[in-house]
Design an enzyme around this catalytic site. Structure first.
Site, PDB file in Angstrom:
ATOM      1  N   ASN A  85      -9.190   1.211   9.442  1.00 49.49           N
ATOM      2  CA  ASN A  85      -8.396   1.093  10.709  1.00 49.49           C
ATOM      3  C   ASN A  85      -9.089   1.499  11.804  1.00 49.49           C
ATOM      4  OD1 ASN A  85      -4.612   0.587  11.809  1.00 49.49           O
ATOM      5  ND2 ASN A  85      -6.545   0.486  12.825  1.00 49.49           N
ATOM      6  N   LYS A 103       0.701  -1.176   0.156  1.00 51.11           N
ATOM      7  CA  LYS A 103      -0.173   0.022  -0.056  1.00 51.11           C
ATOM      8  C   LYS A 103       0.885   1.225   0.138  1.00 51.11           C
ATOM      9  CE  LYS A 103      -3.030   2.796   2.910  1.00 51.11           C
ATOM     10  NZ  LYS A 103      -3.888   2.951   4.039  1.00 51.11           N
ATOM     11  N   ALA A 130      -9.915   5.276   4.079  1.00 56.94           N
ATOM     12  CA  ALA A 130      -9.640   6.314   4.950  1.00 56.94           C
ATOM     13  C   ALA A 130     -10.971   7.170   5.040  1.00 56.94           C
ATOM     14  CB  ALA A 130      -8.663   7.277   4.736  1.00 56.94           C
TER      15      ALA A 130
END
Lengths: 67, 266
Positions: B209, B100, B187
């Site tokens: 995350n 990534k 995100a």
């Protein structure tokens, strides 16, 4: 006496050692690490062959939590 | 089977998760298991030299034999730092190619620096990496990254770690329509509905995350995200009904309604 920078910290060694010895001295044997020396990757297979030289910059990294 | 293919490998889960910000590795592992994720991001950082020789290692909790690890370049602000970080990752993970890429431009917003991102992508693709790339939600930059050879385009939904959800679904839709490689929201997801919306829009997957790690109960949120991603994907495949602004249409028969009491009173 040689001077190294490892992960941003300056260290002095009384005499040249190879990367395998550096790993042993810092209790990193068997750990999942990767090493860069002066901007170039040091493959695991070369740990015993590569001797550290005065002025070397090393980065020793691990995988940590991240997104 | 509705497989999701990244760099030639098929996955059954469209949810990709990070490993940061958890209380400990036990919680990290429990959350990943509950999420059903098969692709898991990790960061590459300097180790403490000569200290904590017995400190637990993330890779013992998230073994590469069980998960496809996705090393990232979080914290990198230049092409050189990003490329060096991934060289280290490749060495650390025995020749691993899937990565990534993110090249940041500003520590406050963590917006990507697209000029540096494009240059780094070019270098990494040439070197044989399979690059999943974090990008602004600019359709032109997304197309350029695809043309360079990135294997997945990962636009932000909102700022990293903000939990603000999908702020510009229209841009995402343009990126999705233009892309021939998978598009993943990376995100900005804050809760399950955000993830469902991303998949309903036609995103191929979601990477998150903080939405899981910063929930009061991360393991339960991981399970919620798994369901949201599955639900969003099914809704996308099912094809939603047309929106009918100002025109209501009852689901029950119009005929045969019993007499209103108003009529009886008169």
């Amino acid at each position: 006496m040689i001077q190294l920078t490892i992960n941003g910290e300056v260290r002095q060694l009384p005499h040249p050692i190879n990367i395998e010895q550096l790993i042993d001295q810092n209790n990193l044997q068997g750990k999942r690490i990767a090493i860069e020396r002066n901007g170039e990757i040091v493959p695991r297979s070369q740990y015993a062959e590569q001797y550290l030289a005065d002025g070397d910059h090393l980065e020793v990294v691990v995988a940590v939590g991240g997104g | 089977m509705d497989n999701f293919v990244i760099a030639g490998k098929a996955y059954s889960s469209r949810l990709l998760v990070g490993t940061g910000k958890y209380k400990d590795f036990t919680q990290t592992r429990a959350a990943i298991e509950a999420s059903g994720a098969e692709i898991v991001t990790v960061a590459i950082r300097r180790t403490n030299i000569g200290q904590n020789a017995d400190a637990p290692n993330l890779l013992d909790s998230v073994p590469p034999s069980k998960y496809t690890l996705l090393p990232n370049t979080a914290g990198c602000y230049t092409v050189d730092d990003a490329v060096r970080t991934l060289h280290l990752a490749r060495e650390l993970l025995d020749g691993h190619k899937l990565v990534k890429l993110e090249v940041l431009g500003d520590p406050r917003t963590l917006f990507p620096n697209m000029v540096e991102t494009l240059k780094a992508a070019e270098t990494l693709v040439k070197e044989g990496f399979d690059v999943m790339v974090y990008t602004s939600d600019d359709p032109i930059a997304a197309k350029q990254l695809e043309e360079i050879g990135c294997v997945a385009i990962m636009p932000l939904a909102s700022l990293i770690g903000s939990g603000m959800g999908i702020l510009n679904p229209w841009n995402l839709q343009i990126i999705i329509e233009n892309a021939k490689v998978p598009v993943l929201v990376d995100a900005g997801v804050g809760t399950a509905s955000d993830a469902a919306i991303a998949l309903e829009l036609g995103c191929d997957g979601v990477l998150m995350n903080t939405a899981i790690a910063a929930a009061k109960n991360p393991v339960l949120m991981a399970s919620a995200m798994r369901k949201a991603v599955e639900a969003g994907r099914e809704a996308y495949l099912a094809g939603r009904m047309a929106r009918k602004i100002y025109i209501a249409s009852p689901s029950s028969p119009v005929e045969g309604v019993i007499a209103s009491t108003n009529t009886l009173q008169h």
